[in-house]
Design a protein around this motif. Structure first.
Motif, short mmCIF file in Angstrom:
data_model
loop_
_atom_site.label_atom_id
_atom_site.label_comp_id
_atom_site.label_asym_id
_atom_site.label_seq_id
_atom_site.Cartn_x
_atom_site.Cartn_y
_atom_site.Cartn_z
N GLY A 133 0.67 -1.16 0.04
CA GLY A 133 0.07 0.09 0.02
C GLY A 133 0.90 1.05 0.08
N GLU A 134 2.05 1.22 0.89
CA GLU A 134 2.93 2.39 0.81
C GLU A 134 3.60 2.55 -0.60
OE1 GLU A 134 5.46 2.96 4.57
OE2 GLU A 134 6.97 3.24 2.94
N GLN A 135 3.76 1.40 -1.25
CA GLN A 135 4.59 1.36 -2.48
C GLN A 135 3.65 2.14 -3.46
OE1 GLN A 135 5.18 -2.27 -4.06
NE2 GLN A 135 6.84 -1.52 -5.47
N ARG A 136 2.35 1.74 -3.44
CA ARG A 136 1.68 2.35 -4.35
C ARG A 136 1.23 3.60 -4.11
NH1 ARG A 136 -4.34 1.82 -4.55
NH2 ARG A 136 -5.24 1.91 -6.62
N THR A 137 0.94 4.00 -2.65
CA THR A 137 0.63 5.52 -2.49
C THR A 137 1.96 6.31 -2.99
OG1 THR A 137 -0.32 4.83 -0.60
CG2 THR A 137 0.32 7.09 -0.61
N THR A 138 2.90 5.95 -2.86
CA THR A 138 4.29 6.58 -3.03
C THR A 138 4.17 7.05 -4.47
OG1 THR A 138 5.33 5.71 -1.22
CG2 THR A 138 6.61 6.99 -3.06
N LEU A 139 4.16 5.80 -5.26
CA LEU A 139 4.09 5.77 -6.94
C LEU A 139 3.17 6.75 -7.47
CD1 LEU A 139 5.10 1.99 -7.61
CD2 LEU A 139 6.73 4.06 -7.84
N GLY A 144 3.59 10.38 -6.48
CA GLY A 144 4.79 10.87 -7.34
C GLY A 144 4.42 10.98 -8.73
N MET A 145 3.54 10.20 -9.45
CA MET A 145 3.09 10.31 -10.79
C MET A 145 2.30 11.71 -10.90
SD MET A 145 2.99 10.02 -13.79
CE MET A 145 4.04 8.56 -14.33
N TRP A 146 1.72 11.91 -10.01
CA TRP A 146 0.61 13.06 -10.05
C TRP A 146 1.51 14.60 -9.89
CZ3 TRP A 146 -4.15 14.20 -11.86
CH2 TRP A 146 -4.70 12.91 -11.88
N GLU A 193 4.91 -4.18 -8.28
CA GLU A 193 5.46 -3.14 -9.14
C GLU A 193 4.80 -3.07 -10.32
OE1 GLU A 193 7.55 -5.34 -7.75
OE2 GLU A 193 9.66 -4.69 -7.84
N THR A 194 4.61 -4.17 -11.11
CA THR A 194 3.88 -4.49 -12.33
C THR A 194 2.59 -3.91 -12.35
OG1 THR A 194 5.18 -6.54 -12.77
CG2 THR A 194 2.94 -6.12 -14.12
N SER A 195 1.67 -4.11 -11.16
CA SER A 195 0.28 -3.57 -11.09
C SER A 195 0.49 -2.09 -11.01
CB SER A 195 -0.18 -4.23 -9.93
OG SER A 195 -1.54 -3.70 -9.67
N PHE A 206 1.27 4.40 -15.46
CA PHE A 206 1.50 4.51 -17.09
C PHE A 206 0.26 4.82 -17.59
CE2 PHE A 206 -0.22 2.39 -20.73
CZ PHE A 206 0.51 2.97 -21.73
N GLY A 207 -0.95 4.55 -16.80
CA GLY A 207 -2.44 4.92 -17.26
C GLY A 207 -2.53 6.34 -16.96
N LEU A 208 -2.15 6.85 -15.78
CA LEU A 208 -2.13 8.19 -15.36
C LEU A 208 -1.67 9.16 -16.51
CD1 LEU A 208 -1.83 8.31 -11.65
CD2 LEU A 208 -3.88 8.77 -13.09
N TYR A 209 -0.12 8.69 -17.02
CA TYR A 209 0.54 9.55 -17.74
C TYR A 209 -0.15 9.46 -19.26
CZ TYR A 209 4.59 10.77 -20.75
OH TYR A 209 5.37 11.53 -21.96
N TRP A 210 -0.67 8.49 -19.70
CA TRP A 210 -1.27 8.10 -20.97
C TRP A 210 -2.33 9.20 -21.21
CZ3 TRP A 210 0.73 5.40 -24.79
CH2 TRP A 210 -0.21 5.25 -26.14
#
Lengths: 210, 100
Positions: free
Chosen positions: A20-26, A29-31, A180-182, A188-192
């Motif tokens: 969860g922490e990994q996901r929150t960070t990524l 960070g993308m935003w 990490e894959t998920s 990637f979706g956010l960027y696209w």
């Protein structure tokens, strides 16, 4: 809740304490990255706005020389690719399905670049590329400088998205059970979608002036 | 306060039909933008309409495809910051334009 969805994934890499922490960070960070990208494009739009206010006739005449049908077709292609990416993100628990959808999105992105490349080729052939070879009214160069810079910067971002899609595909196929894959599919979706969002504003600004 | 972890964008939450519905709306709005550009009306109205439609399309993409509808507050704070910074850029640009 997320534990259930990601329960089949392997352990979480350092420095994260949990998936969860990994996901929150990524995602956060993308935003943050998208915020900086928004500032880049807002500078381009600000330049566009000032010149359009100063030289409305130049922008009207320049826009009339672009291919509206191709611009519209390209917009439809990019919007469809966003739909496909949204499906890929929603289906990311099924890595095979997500990989197929990401491949399709990359293909649509490549189609967009192909059509855009044809447009640039056609416009250059008609002497519309700014510089010594410009064959139209010299004042129209202003519009075409803005046009080529804006669409060029957008195309670079889309190319980056396609490369990222290929990276995500590699992650899907070779590391199918890692969190990490998920997360990579989500970021990637956010960027696209962001790249799509930029085109949503570029299309009427450049192709449908006046 | 919710975190990103609380939000799981699964098939059940955001179904295929919803995504398809958004795509249809985006394409309808695209056709509307193109159609308005062909109508013989003052360019200010055309520009305003095209900008309005572009913002509507952007809202659909951000709200549904980028999951703003179910995002935690920190993401909303980021978006508000982006909007604020863009307003600053616009105001500074326009003040420069107006003062010349």
């Amino acid at each position: 809740m997320s534990e259930g969805l990601f329960s089949h994934f392997e352990d979480v890499p350092a420095p994260y304490a949990s998936r969860g922490e990994q996901r929150t960070t990524l995602i956060t960070g993308m935003w943050l990255f998208l915020a900086s990208e928004a500032m880049l494009f807002s500078a381009i739009f600000a330049t566009y706005s000032v010149y359009r206010f100063w030289y409305p006739d130049v922008f009207r005449q320049g826009s009339a020389l672009l291919s509206k049908p191709l611009g519209t077709l390209n917009t439809a292609v990019l919007l469809t690719s966003s739909f496909v990416v949204a499906r890929a993100v929603a289906s990311r628990a099924d890595s095979r399905k997500a990989a197929r959808l990401i491949a399709l999105a990359a293909l649509l992105g490549a189609a967009f670049l192909g059509i855009k490349g044809y447009e640039w080729y056609d416009e250059s052939g008609r002497g519309l590329f700014p510089g010594r070879g410009f064959s139209g009214d010299p004042s129209l160069q202003l519009f075409f400088i803005v046009y080529f810079v804006a669409t060029g910067v957008h195309a670079v971002h889309l190319s980056g998205g396609i490369l990222w899609a290929l990276f995500a595909l590699g992650a899907e196929f070779f590391r199918p059970h890692r969190s990490e894959t998920s997360h990579a599919i989500e970021t990637f979706g956010l960027y696209w979608h962001f790249v799509d969002l930029i085109w949503v504003f570029l299309y009427p600004s450049l192709y449908l002036v006046g | 306060m919710s975190t990103v972890d609380d939000v799981v964008y699964s098939e059940s939450e955001v179904g295929k039909n919803k995504h398809l519905e958004v795509l249809v709306w985006l394409l309808v709005l695209l056709v509307a933008t193109f159609s308005v550009s062909l109508v013989n009306i003052p360019s200010e109205i055309k520009t305003g309409t095209a900008a309005g439609i572009a913002f509507a399309k952007a809202a659909l993409i951000v709200w549904d495809y980028m999951h703003l509808r179910s995002s935690p507050r920190i993401i909303l704070a980021f978006l508000a910051t982006i909007g604020f910074m863009i307003v600053i850029v616009a105001l500074m640009t326009m003040s420069d334009y107006a003062s010349r």
